[in-house]
Motif scaffolding. Sequence first.
Motif, PDB file in Angstrom:
ATOM      1  N   SER A   1      -2.602   7.659  -8.498  1.00 39.84           N
ATOM      2  CA  SER A   1      -3.823   6.364  -8.471  1.00 39.84           C
ATOM      3  C   SER A   1      -4.009   4.872  -8.612  1.00 39.84           C
ATOM      4  O   SER A   1      -5.003   4.471  -7.829  1.00 39.84           O
ATOM      5  N   MET A   2      -3.356   4.461  -9.816  1.00 41.64           N
ATOM      6  CA  MET A   2      -3.363   3.304 -10.244  1.00 41.64           C
ATOM      7  C   MET A   2      -2.662   2.927  -8.668  1.00 41.64           C
ATOM      8  O   MET A   2      -3.150   1.803  -7.833  1.00 41.64           O
TER       9      MET A   2
ATOM     10  N   LEU B   1      -2.787   3.243  -5.699  1.00 40.15           N
ATOM     11  CA  LEU B   1      -3.728   3.561  -4.278  1.00 40.15           C
ATOM     12  C   LEU B   1      -4.566   2.210  -4.589  1.00 40.15           C
ATOM     13  O   LEU B   1      -4.995   1.358  -4.002  1.00 40.15           O
ATOM     14  N   VAL B   2      -5.352   2.251  -5.783  1.00 40.09           N
ATOM     15  CA  VAL B   2      -6.364   1.258  -5.892  1.00 40.09           C
ATOM     16  C   VAL B   2      -5.263  -0.049  -5.699  1.00 40.09           C
ATOM     17  O   VAL B   2      -5.960  -1.276  -5.376  1.00 40.09           O
TER      18      VAL B   2
ATOM     19  N   ALA C   1      -3.524  -0.761  -3.510  1.00 41.03           N
ATOM     20  CA  ALA C   1      -2.514  -0.690  -2.516  1.00 41.03           C
ATOM     21  C   ALA C   1      -4.285  -1.737  -1.862  1.00 41.03           C
ATOM     22  O   ALA C   1      -3.745  -2.374  -1.589  1.00 41.03           O
ATOM     23  N   LEU C   2      -5.574  -1.356  -1.895  1.00 41.06           N
ATOM     24  CA  LEU C   2      -6.080  -1.305  -1.731  1.00 41.06           C
ATOM     25  C   LEU C   2      -6.408  -2.807  -1.828  1.00 41.06           C
ATOM     26  O   LEU C   2      -7.162  -3.859  -0.902  1.00 41.06           O
TER      27      LEU C   2
END
Lengths: 405, 512, 368
Positions: free
Chosen positions: C125-126, C128-129, C131-132
Amino acid sequence: MRAITFFTKLNILLQISSLLLPVTLLTGCWDRKELNDMAIITAAGIDKKTESTIELSVIVYIPKNAGVGEEMGGGNGGQGQQVLVRSAEGISIAEAISMLQQEFPRHLFWGHNEVFVIDEELARDEDLRPTIDFIMRHPQTRERSHIFISKQKVKNIFSLNPPLERDLAEVLRNLAGLKIGVDITLKDLAEMLIGESGTAALPYIDILSPPESQDKKQTIADIIGTAVLKNGKMIGSIDASTTRGLLWLRNEIELAVVTVKPDNTEGYVSMQLLRAYSRLIPKIENGKWKITMQAKTEDDLIQNGTTLNTGNPQTIHRLEQDLKADIDNKVKEALKQVQHEMNADIFGFAEAFHRAYPNVWKKYKQNWDDIFPTVEVTLETTAKIRRPGIVTEPGAYPEQEVKTE
Amino acid sequence: MKEPIQKPGTNPSSLSLQDSLSANLQTNEQFFQSVYHNCADVVYRHFSIAGKMKALLIYIEGMSNIEEMDKSVLSPLMQQTPAELENLHAIMEQSITVSSIKENKTFAEVAEQISTGNPVILVDQYSIAISVGLSKWEKRAIEEPLSESVVRGSREGFTETIAVNTSLLRRRIKSPQLKMISMNIGRQTQTKVIVAYMDGLADTTLVEEAKSRLQRIQIDGILESGYIEEFIEDHPYSPFPQILNTERPDVAAANLLEGRIVILVDGTPFVIIVPTSLYSLLQASEDYYQRFMIGTLIRWLRYGFLVMALLLPSGYVAVLTYHQEMVPTTLLLSFAKSRELIPFPALVEALIMEITFEALREAGIRLPKQVGSAVSIVGALVIGQAAVSAGLVSAPMVMVVAITGIASFTIPRYNAAIAIRMLRFPIMLLAGTLGLLGIMLGLIAIIVHLSTVRSFGLPYLSPMGPMRASEMKDVMFRAPWWALRKRPRLTGDYNQNRQPPGQKPDPSKGTE
Amino acid sequence: MIEKGKISAFQLALMMNPTIFATALLLVPAITAKHAEQDLWLSPIWAAISGLLTVYISCKLNKFYPEKSLIQYSEQILGKIAGKILGLIFLLYFLHLNGIIVREYGEFVVGTFLNTTPMNVVMGSMLLVCALAVYGGIEAIGRSSQIIVPVVSLLFLVMTLLLVKDLDPKKLLPVMENGIMPSFMGSIVPSAWFSEFILMAFVLPLLKDSGKAMKWGVLSVLSVMFLLVITNLSTYMLLGKLTIKDTYPVMVAVRYISIADFLEHLEAIVMAIWVSGTFIKISMFYYSTVLGMAQWLSLSDYRPIVLPIGFLILVLGHWAAPNLQSLAHFLGTSGAFYMLTLQLGIPVVLLCIAWIQQKFQQKKDGGQ
């Protein structure tokens, strides 16, 4: 241009997936614990049960009985107890906890347990360090939990029903907060046990005997002194008055009313501590280890039970001398019992020497147990009485009886 | 009656709107009859000028000032003495006592004039049509703007009529530097859109960009400025509005003076302002009208409640289901007490309550005022009292929802509040799966997203990211006016100085 | 240029601060206290030297090859083949290091907050953020850090202030009981972290005002040093020798805060500091790796490889160590030298070669 649309497309994809991810995970929620499924422990205690086993007792809060807002209305305080006490036996505290869990349909929750009580028998017979290790290692327990040693079996103490407070946990926590005795948190205890001298002081509690007429259970536990630990075991205890001397040496004194009996007059004078401060000054002279305790205190006169005229500076000076003597006596008493009889350095002398003479300390570190009883302690106490309250002469004595001196 | 002279190519059926008018009145009439086929509100009035020249008046009922037309157009023309009949220009110059008058050459022009409400006169033998500026329709009076009310400040709001709106702006900014560029957008509606900016303050490339974005729009109709907003914004998939809208002329004027561009759209009291940043969405006009200290405090209050509006329900869920040890013991015990009989998990409870609250709010807006208050009373009773005593919802949750609701009302711009309201739900779900960690991740994702957004080239988080320290005094505080010496920097070159320095009031400056 | 965005030197300083501080905050007190005991507050000061050195090297190299990143100029300095190989080594190293960082983050979260949540979910989840943020480019990371860093610093200061009443300065005495060596030993691991400032070598070409890079780089190093000294001081003054025994001493310290029976158990603050700081840290490494990889492969856009590299980092994080102990052991022993070699040693060599080449060039030019 193409790069931009590509970027936004991926951006959207990412955003949507980051929104969808939690939804797909909703089935999991690995660590989710609903409040309704938790048994909130407010205090825990350990008794010695048999030679090889201990008994763990906990106080658990019962939300059902606490009443829901207005529906309860007034006047039904007697409806069920707010707390529940349960015990379980095991060889170690970890095992006892798993046994205890079997007695509860809910998850035991340690995050709000702020009171640990250890039975004197256990403390005397067994090394407490494994227990402390367990408590420290557990991720839920609080480093600020207060630790007590109890004279009675913990189970008996926990079964008390405090008339004023919610439960015994709150009683003990508040008592510790008032700093009547030593206030030792889990962190302090661990720090003391790994410290230079391996000794620790813990508040020592007992059941406060209830007034004759009342229910035997309608009472609380109170602090009756200090338990002294060395190498993880309890080796003795001192009473409340001697504890004050200990607090002076540890510079932990906070709330106190000192009552002294001045010479050549009837009655007592009481003074309230406003500010108190002490420090230890170590010195090594010709191989002699010495400590000077400098203590300063400022007090207010709160009750004059004698005929002395407290408006007179000389009287005040005499009272200051009495106050000083009182403090000195208590400190000497504490030194006598703890330094000479128990040989347990709970005053922090070892740390003081270490700080002042790091090189000498390194050499004599091993022999500290032999050196400690021989450390000479000098007291330099200064006591000041700042204000005699808002009356000068004794309030309720006729003029002619007041000694003008 | 003579037969009309049929010239080749002038058959009404073969004509198109782009063609020039015919010199034959009948052809023209037939053409307009066919254009406005089945339009009962179009009126054709035949008359003759001074009894000699045949003429035709076309107008749409209800859109023109008929009394004025009778008095200033029809009666002078019909009573004309034959001597002066030589040419149409002379008639126009001498007889029509109306200030605005225009010659039109093509059918399209004429049709546009008719549709706007200007009566058109067609004269036989002439291939031009005269339109008279007598359009008039019923319009709303200038009223207090409902969506942005203030304690102190102007009570005037924009109306649906664009001419009134431009006059409201012009009345506030009398400088000829206030430019207004007009264009029509919408194939069918032909809505008038005006781009207003201050020449010399607004970045010229910004004006060009705005114009070109507006010109790109191809749609059949524009009924509200929201249509335009969606066509010209930079990040259509962002939940955050990148364009400010307002119905207050003073807000529009203030933004013009900061070098922004105001786009006015006919038919709506809402004008839109570009570029905008997150912080200007969190500022109310009154911040600048009240004294600066309260302005500053109110701003901080707003920032605090903005965070609450976004995070309070999710924080409550996270703490109650993941981090129970973080609540003070006594508080946790009272939470436990109130939650003991609730059948739902905290997350579900929160979602139910928040969704109900949103529904209640929506119902309150849509319903007529009288019914609206009844709905909110019923809603408050249902949520507040009954649900709690029935043991369906816990009392602290009702409080959380209520505070969240209040918090979202402290955001002065409705469209910014919508973004926060929407984002609350995904964050609640994140809180329900990963606790505070989920909230943090959600929050960081929002911050990252905000960092990528631009509004007409202006970074959305400016002046905080990228940081411009000198402008922070209008974001972190509301500096007094004499200290707000420079305009905020938007894009490109700009005219920095708002006012000369050293205007702080001081007794030593007195002349006596 | 692959990256079109530009940032300011001030933004760079703000980005680099949590890049070092975030992980150091939780782990440094225990690691330094192990060697330095009560002198642990001196260690960050020694460690900062390596940070200053790294800043100097990356700025100097940037001056020789402006508009080029570490990957690009190593090719220029060492020649095509050797440069490519070195570039690959750097990229693999950054991938590995980022995996370790992500794992550290996961270990902390799983160990203290979410005990039964799968590690991959926490790390994923981290990432993913992050990557954003990487998609958003350097500008997005720069702006986010301008929002996050001030808030985080404020939280950190509040946390320290709330602890003040429980602190006992006497625990710091005697100063330098065993001389300067213990504090020096304690500074080895932090100095490895300080050398992470080499990330500047990737970002420096993207500066609007590269003239100020050195000044802000140095200020960034000093701010990290200052924050670490405060952390070490307050932790040791509270916990004393217990600092050595705790995995996350700062965490324990914050749990100890109790003001008026109401403000207690403020782990949320540590969580906020740690998560947002680590976010910037991971994003910085992630971004540099992605950008470097795109440069190495001569791609025209780095965005297509963001997600694949993110996945690689996740996998490497998963493989980084079997458990927390071996991770901590690695970081406390060989890891430090591994990091120092690549982040400080090789850049020094590169700078020397570049400098000699430059001299040679000048002589040749002068000779003509």
